[in-house]
Design a protein around this motif. Sequence first.
Motif, PDB file in Angstrom:
ATOM      1  N   PHE A  84      38.414  48.172  36.389  1.00  0.00           N
ATOM      2  CA  PHE A  84      37.256  47.737  35.332  1.00  0.00           C
ATOM      3  C   PHE A  84      38.063  46.754  34.242  1.00  0.00           C
ATOM      4  CE2 PHE A  84      36.143  49.122  30.871  1.00  0.00           C
ATOM      5  CZ  PHE A  84      34.859  48.788  30.919  1.00  0.00           C
ATOM      6  N   LEU A  85      39.378  47.117  33.869  1.00  0.00           N
ATOM      7  CA  LEU A  85      39.910  46.118  32.725  1.00  0.00           C
ATOM      8  C   LEU A  85      39.840  44.984  33.449  1.00  0.00           C
ATOM      9  CD1 LEU A  85      42.494  48.669  31.542  1.00  0.00           C
ATOM     10  CD2 LEU A  85      40.243  47.990  30.245  1.00  0.00           C
ATOM     11  N   LEU A 133      47.144  54.931  47.699  1.00  0.00           N
ATOM     12  CA  LEU A 133      45.918  54.510  48.623  1.00  0.00           C
ATOM     13  C   LEU A 133      44.803  54.790  48.012  1.00  0.00           C
ATOM     14  CD1 LEU A 133      47.436  55.904  52.141  1.00  0.00           C
ATOM     15  CD2 LEU A 133      47.252  53.534  51.408  1.00  0.00           C
ATOM     16  N   THR A 134      44.597  55.955  47.448  1.00  0.00           N
ATOM     17  CA  THR A 134      43.267  56.313  47.009  1.00  0.00           C
ATOM     18  C   THR A 134      42.906  55.330  45.882  1.00  0.00           C
ATOM     19  OG1 THR A 134      43.666  58.449  47.256  1.00  0.00           O
ATOM     20  CG2 THR A 134      41.726  58.055  45.923  1.00  0.00           C
ATOM     21  N   SER A 135      43.694  54.969  44.822  1.00  0.00           N
ATOM     22  CA  SER A 135      43.491  54.006  43.872  1.00  0.00           C
ATOM     23  C   SER A 135      43.154  52.587  44.250  1.00  0.00           C
ATOM     24  CB  SER A 135      44.860  53.989  42.792  1.00  0.00           C
ATOM     25  OG  SER A 135      45.175  55.142  42.533  1.00  0.00           O
ATOM     26  N   LEU A 136      43.819  52.296  45.302  1.00  0.00           N
ATOM     27  CA  LEU A 136      43.814  50.976  45.869  1.00  0.00           C
ATOM     28  C   LEU A 136      42.091  50.864  46.485  1.00  0.00           C
ATOM     29  CD1 LEU A 136      44.779  48.157  46.421  1.00  0.00           C
ATOM     30  CD2 LEU A 136      45.524  48.866  48.664  1.00  0.00           C
ATOM     31  N   GLY A 137      41.805  52.077  47.402  1.00  0.00           N
ATOM     32  CA  GLY A 137      40.436  51.923  47.706  1.00  0.00           C
ATOM     33  C   GLY A 137      39.340  51.846  46.578  1.00  0.00           C
ATOM     34  N   VAL A 138      39.600  52.466  45.669  1.00  0.00           N
ATOM     35  CA  VAL A 138      38.667  52.526  44.556  1.00  0.00           C
ATOM     36  C   VAL A 138      38.867  51.207  43.704  1.00  0.00           C
ATOM     37  CG1 VAL A 138      38.360  53.497  42.171  1.00  0.00           C
ATOM     38  CG2 VAL A 138      38.531  55.121  44.088  1.00  0.00           C
ATOM     39  N   PHE A 139      39.801  50.494  43.568  1.00  0.00           N
ATOM     40  CA  PHE A 139      40.020  49.549  42.506  1.00  0.00           C
ATOM     41  C   PHE A 139      38.917  48.223  42.671  1.00  0.00           C
ATOM     42  CE2 PHE A 139      41.783  45.229  42.383  1.00  0.00           C
ATOM     43  CZ  PHE A 139      42.126  45.300  41.131  1.00  0.00           C
ATOM     44  N   PHE A 140      38.959  47.797  44.178  1.00  0.00           N
ATOM     45  CA  PHE A 140      38.138  46.543  44.529  1.00  0.00           C
ATOM     46  C   PHE A 140      36.603  46.629  44.293  1.00  0.00           C
ATOM     47  CE2 PHE A 140      42.130  45.615  46.534  1.00  0.00           C
ATOM     48  CZ  PHE A 140      42.419  44.295  46.059  1.00  0.00           C
ATOM     49  N   PRO A 141      35.813  47.755  44.597  1.00  0.00           N
ATOM     50  CA  PRO A 141      34.534  47.725  44.174  1.00  0.00           C
ATOM     51  C   PRO A 141      34.254  47.819  42.953  1.00  0.00           C
ATOM     52  CG  PRO A 141      34.996  49.615  45.745  1.00  0.00           C
ATOM     53  CD  PRO A 141      36.327  48.952  45.448  1.00  0.00           C
ATOM     54  N   ILE A 142      35.183  48.450  41.969  1.00  0.00           N
ATOM     55  CA  ILE A 142      34.736  48.500  40.390  1.00  0.00           C
ATOM     56  C   ILE A 142      35.294  47.121  39.896  1.00  0.00           C
ATOM     57  CG2 ILE A 142      35.771  49.481  38.494  1.00  0.00           C
ATOM     58  CD1 ILE A 142      35.850  52.299  39.726  1.00  0.00           C
ATOM     59  N   TYR A 143      36.338  46.378  40.449  1.00  0.00           N
ATOM     60  CA  TYR A 143      36.576  45.260  40.070  1.00  0.00           C
ATOM     61  C   TYR A 143      35.530  44.244  40.460  1.00  0.00           C
ATOM     62  CZ  TYR A 143      38.723  40.671  40.011  1.00  0.00           C
ATOM     63  OH  TYR A 143      38.940  39.146  39.968  1.00  0.00           O
ATOM     64  N   LEU A 144      35.038  44.013  41.512  1.00  0.00           N
ATOM     65  CA  LEU A 144      34.089  42.999  41.984  1.00  0.00           C
ATOM     66  C   LEU A 144      32.734  43.253  41.245  1.00  0.00           C
ATOM     67  CD1 LEU A 144      35.010  42.914  45.860  1.00  0.00           C
ATOM     68  CD2 LEU A 144      35.087  41.084  44.007  1.00  0.00           C
ATOM     69  N   ASN A 145      32.361  44.510  41.060  1.00  0.00           N
ATOM     70  CA  ASN A 145      31.139  44.737  40.463  1.00  0.00           C
ATOM     71  C   ASN A 145      30.988  44.476  39.025  1.00  0.00           C
ATOM     72  OD1 ASN A 145      28.760  45.846  42.511  1.00  0.00           O
ATOM     73  ND2 ASN A 145      30.927  46.538  43.247  1.00  0.00           N
ATOM     74  N   THR A 146      32.200  44.949  38.392  1.00  0.00           N
ATOM     75  CA  THR A 146      32.386  44.673  36.858  1.00  0.00           C
ATOM     76  C   THR A 146      32.581  43.261  36.804  1.00  0.00           C
ATOM     77  OG1 THR A 146      33.593  46.736  36.693  1.00  0.00           O
ATOM     78  CG2 THR A 146      33.887  44.977  34.800  1.00  0.00           C
ATOM     79  N   LEU A 147      33.361  42.403  37.543  1.00  0.00           N
ATOM     80  CA  LEU A 147      33.197  40.826  37.325  1.00  0.00           C
ATOM     81  C   LEU A 147      31.912  40.232  37.559  1.00  0.00           C
ATOM     82  CD1 LEU A 147      34.893  38.183  37.159  1.00  0.00           C
ATOM     83  CD2 LEU A 147      35.262  38.456  39.475  1.00  0.00           C
ATOM     84  N   HIS A 148      31.160  40.725  38.564  1.00  0.00           N
ATOM     85  CA  HIS A 148      29.653  40.354  38.819  1.00  0.00           C
ATOM     86  C   HIS A 148      28.738  40.345  37.648  1.00  0.00           C
ATOM     87  CE1 HIS A 148      25.610  40.612  40.348  1.00  0.00           C
ATOM     88  NE2 HIS A 148      26.000  39.521  40.931  1.00  0.00           N
TER      89      HIS A 148
END
Length: 265
Positions: A84-85, A133-148
């Motif tokens: 998110f950040l 592993l769990t944090s890495l899996g969660v990271f990218f969907p939230i990052y990409l959609n927040t950026l978008h």
Amino acid sequence: MRQAGRWISSRLGGALPLLLPVAIVVAWQTASSLGLIGNRLMPAPLDVLRAFWDKTISGELAVNIAVSAQRALSGLFVGGSIGFLLGIANGVSSLSHRLTDTTLQMIRTIPNLALIPLVILWFGIGEEAKLFLTSLGVFFPIYLNTLHGVRTVDPQLIEMGRVYGMSNWTLFRKVIFPGALPSIFVGLRFSLGIMWLTLIVAETMAASSGIGHMANTAREFMMTDVVVLALVIYALLGKLADATARFLERRTLQWHPAFQTPAKG
């Protein structure tokens, strides 16, 4: 008469989502009772229910669910916060975007589960590896959609805010962040599914507790009813997480036209 028809329609509408799962379970139990499905291949629903009862009475199920939920929420908090950040930073700052986005996109193309051997070398087989592993899996969907979401906020609204003399912080708080919220919630819901998917595999790495550990132990002893029970619990926990996210989405975005409940005629 019309009101009675509306009442029946509303009751049927509420029951419709349950018709397909109930029909599948009934057909599954019928096929198992007739011997069309072998118990070793796929246990009957009643056998899964008995396994659920046994694990509940022994207290093992509650402990495993609590451990898995703690791991999942920890990964969601760590990976989601960082995603998110970074999504906000890269959305509002072109310098930050140029510095980090290309590297992040390269890392995103690496399958999470392919990193397991390297993660074991880094962190061993303890809780740190599962959290990573769990944090890495969660990271990218939230990052990409927040950026978008930040990048697609109407620029005319931003310009209007500047005309009215809003500071950068006020502009972000009142215009950019609310405008990005629908996309952020999409990323949250998507990441919740990946969170459980990653956790299933992470909990098979020499875990001593958790739903994945329960399923892995049952597999070694050919207890297919417990394995199916673990899958059902994962599905129910995933559905609960998604329903919670949808509830928060509706409550938070009541001002958005797409999330407003239509008035009843």
